[in-house]
Design a protein around this motif. Structure first.
Motif, mmCIF file in Angstrom:
data_model
loop_
_atom_site.group_PDB
_atom_site.id
_atom_site.type_symbol
_atom_site.label_atom_id
_atom_site.label_comp_id
_atom_site.label_asym_id
_atom_site.label_seq_id
_atom_site.Cartn_x
_atom_site.Cartn_y
_atom_site.Cartn_z
ATOM 1 N N ASP A 134 0.821 -1.207 0.000
ATOM 2 C CA ASP A 134 0.000 0.000 0.000
ATOM 3 C C ASP A 134 0.858 1.261 0.000
ATOM 4 O OD1 ASP A 134 -2.331 -1.482 0.065
ATOM 5 O OD2 ASP A 134 -2.402 -1.525 2.254
ATOM 6 N N PRO A 135 0.321 2.354 -0.557
ATOM 7 C CA PRO A 135 1.060 3.617 -0.530
ATOM 8 C C PRO A 135 1.343 4.064 0.907
ATOM 9 C CG PRO A 135 -0.847 3.771 -1.974
ATOM 10 C CD PRO A 135 -0.956 2.461 -1.248
ATOM 11 N N VAL A 136 2.449 4.736 1.085
ATOM 12 C CA VAL A 136 2.856 5.237 2.392
ATOM 13 C C VAL A 136 2.838 6.766 2.341
ATOM 14 C CG1 VAL A 136 4.771 5.342 4.039
ATOM 15 C CG2 VAL A 136 4.300 3.220 2.815
ATOM 16 N N ALA A 137 2.230 7.386 3.345
ATOM 17 C CA ALA A 137 2.191 8.846 3.400
ATOM 18 C C ALA A 137 3.594 9.399 3.631
ATOM 19 C CB ALA A 137 1.267 9.300 4.524
ATOM 20 N N LEU A 138 3.936 10.427 2.893
ATOM 21 C CA LEU A 138 5.225 11.074 3.078
ATOM 22 C C LEU A 138 5.124 12.080 4.228
ATOM 23 C CD1 LEU A 138 6.116 11.741 -0.657
ATOM 24 C CD2 LEU A 138 7.039 9.969 0.829
ATOM 25 N N PRO A 139 6.184 12.241 4.989
ATOM 26 C CA PRO A 139 6.150 13.150 6.137
ATOM 27 C C PRO A 139 6.328 14.608 5.710
ATOM 28 C CG PRO A 139 8.289 12.118 6.003
ATOM 29 C CD PRO A 139 7.446 11.494 4.916
ATOM 30 N N LEU A 140 5.384 15.122 4.923
ATOM 31 C CA LEU A 140 5.456 16.491 4.422
ATOM 32 C C LEU A 140 4.503 17.377 5.225
ATOM 33 C CD1 LEU A 140 5.329 15.709 0.607
ATOM 34 C CD2 LEU A 140 7.340 16.142 2.019
ATOM 35 N N PRO A 141 4.979 18.487 5.743
ATOM 36 C CA PRO A 141 4.096 19.372 6.517
ATOM 37 C C PRO A 141 3.255 20.265 5.600
ATOM 38 C CG PRO A 141 6.305 20.268 6.477
ATOM 39 C CD PRO A 141 6.372 18.938 5.769
ATOM 40 N N ALA A 142 2.125 20.677 6.113
ATOM 41 C CA ALA A 142 1.272 21.668 5.446
ATOM 42 C C ALA A 142 1.175 22.868 6.379
ATOM 43 C CB ALA A 142 -0.106 21.083 5.182
ATOM 44 N N VAL A 143 1.391 24.054 5.853
ATOM 45 C CA VAL A 143 1.267 25.274 6.645
ATOM 46 C C VAL A 143 -0.092 25.881 6.352
ATOM 47 C CG1 VAL A 143 2.242 27.549 7.106
ATOM 48 C CG2 VAL A 143 3.756 25.646 6.530
ATOM 49 N N ARG A 144 -0.870 26.096 7.395
ATOM 50 C CA ARG A 144 -2.222 26.636 7.249
ATOM 51 C C ARG A 144 -2.308 27.977 7.966
ATOM 52 N NH1 ARG A 144 -3.986 22.642 4.364
ATOM 53 N NH2 ARG A 144 -3.869 20.517 5.097
ATOM 54 N N PHE A 145 -2.948 28.936 7.318
ATOM 55 C CA PHE A 145 -3.158 30.259 7.879
ATOM 56 C C PHE A 145 -4.642 30.416 8.191
ATOM 57 C CE2 PHE A 145 0.335 30.382 4.865
ATOM 58 C CZ PHE A 145 1.339 30.932 5.634
ATOM 59 N N ALA A 146 -4.969 31.074 9.296
ATOM 60 C CA ALA A 146 -6.373 31.233 9.687
ATOM 61 C C ALA A 146 -6.656 32.680 10.095
ATOM 62 C CB ALA A 146 -6.706 30.271 10.819
ATOM 63 N N PRO A 147 -6.553 33.625 9.150
ATOM 64 C CA PRO A 147 -6.818 35.023 9.503
ATOM 65 C C PRO A 147 -8.305 35.279 9.715
ATOM 66 C CG PRO A 147 -6.472 34.821 7.153
ATOM 67 C CD PRO A 147 -6.198 33.460 7.749
ATOM 68 N N VAL A 148 -8.614 36.231 10.564
ATOM 69 C CA VAL A 148 -9.997 36.669 10.748
ATOM 70 C C VAL A 148 -10.214 37.817 9.764
ATOM 71 C CG1 VAL A 148 -11.665 37.655 12.340
ATOM 72 C CG2 VAL A 148 -10.003 35.976 13.158
ATOM 73 N N LEU A 149 -11.095 37.604 8.797
ATOM 74 C CA LEU A 149 -11.335 38.567 7.726
ATOM 75 C C LEU A 149 -12.808 38.971 7.696
ATOM 76 C CD1 LEU A 149 -9.288 36.667 5.012
ATOM 77 C CD2 LEU A 149 -8.509 38.594 6.418
ATOM 78 N N ASP A 150 -13.130 40.019 6.948
ATOM 79 C CA ASP A 150 -14.527 40.437 6.833
ATOM 80 C C ASP A 150 -15.245 39.581 5.789
ATOM 81 O OD1 ASP A 150 -13.898 41.437 4.296
ATOM 82 O OD2 ASP A 150 -14.001 43.542 4.909
ATOM 83 N N ASP A 151 -16.499 39.922 5.490
ATOM 84 C CA ASP A 151 -17.304 39.139 4.544
ATOM 85 C C ASP A 151 -16.747 39.155 3.116
ATOM 86 O OD1 ASP A 151 -19.003 38.443 6.580
ATOM 87 O OD2 ASP A 151 -20.482 39.992 6.113
ATOM 88 N N LEU A 152 -15.885 40.119 2.822
ATOM 89 C CA LEU A 152 -15.271 40.198 1.500
ATOM 90 C C LEU A 152 -13.842 39.654 1.510
ATOM 91 C CD1 LEU A 152 -16.587 43.695 0.394
ATOM 92 C CD2 LEU A 152 -17.444 41.436 -0.264
ATOM 93 N N ASN A 153 -13.504 38.928 2.582
ATOM 94 C CA ASN A 153 -12.196 38.273 2.699
ATOM 95 C C ASN A 153 -11.048 39.282 2.801
ATOM 96 O OD1 ASN A 153 -11.244 35.689 3.077
ATOM 97 N ND2 ASN A 153 -10.574 35.460 0.960
ATOM 98 N N ARG A 154 -11.306 40.409 3.538
ATOM 99 C CA ARG A 154 -10.310 41.469 3.671
ATOM 100 C C ARG A 154 -9.995 41.723 5.137
ATOM 101 N NH1 ARG A 154 -13.644 46.038 0.620
ATOM 102 N NH2 ARG A 154 -14.896 45.475 2.420
ATOM 103 N N ALA A 155 -8.778 42.213 5.374
ATOM 104 C CA ALA A 155 -8.378 42.693 6.693
ATOM 105 C C ALA A 155 -8.501 44.222 6.675
ATOM 106 C CB ALA A 155 -6.943 42.293 6.991
ATOM 107 N N ARG A 156 -8.551 44.832 7.841
ATOM 108 C CA ARG A 156 -8.653 46.290 7.915
ATOM 109 C C ARG A 156 -7.359 46.939 7.435
ATOM 110 N NH1 ARG A 156 -11.721 48.444 13.151
ATOM 111 N NH2 ARG A 156 -12.965 49.599 11.673
#
Length: 64
Positions: free
Chosen positions: A22-44
């Motif tokens: 079976d395939p084996v998962a590679l130990p590769l990280p994923a970087v995720r960002f979680a900004p709080v944005l307005d309804d139009l996906n914008r920051a102040r």
């Protein structure tokens, strides 16, 4: 036109070995960002903007 980017893309290439069975998962990280944005996906504008960053490993474990 803006001096700031609204999108960033990165690609990278690597070599991995083959495994039997079976395939084996590679130990590769994923970087995720979680900004709080307005309804139009914008920051102040004109303010310092901090946002959470999470590094996720294969298998759903998180490191901060």
């Amino acid at each position: 036109m803006s001096d700031l980017s609204t999108s960033v893309t990165a690609d990278w290439t690597f070599t991995s070995d083959t495994v039997a069975g079976d395939p084996v998962a590679l130990p590769l990280p994923a970087v995720r960002f979680a900004p709080v944005l307005d309804d139009l996906n914008r920051a102040r504008a004109g303010r310092t903007f901090a946002f959470p960053v999470c590094v996720q490993r294969n298998g759903g474990r998180h490191a901060r």
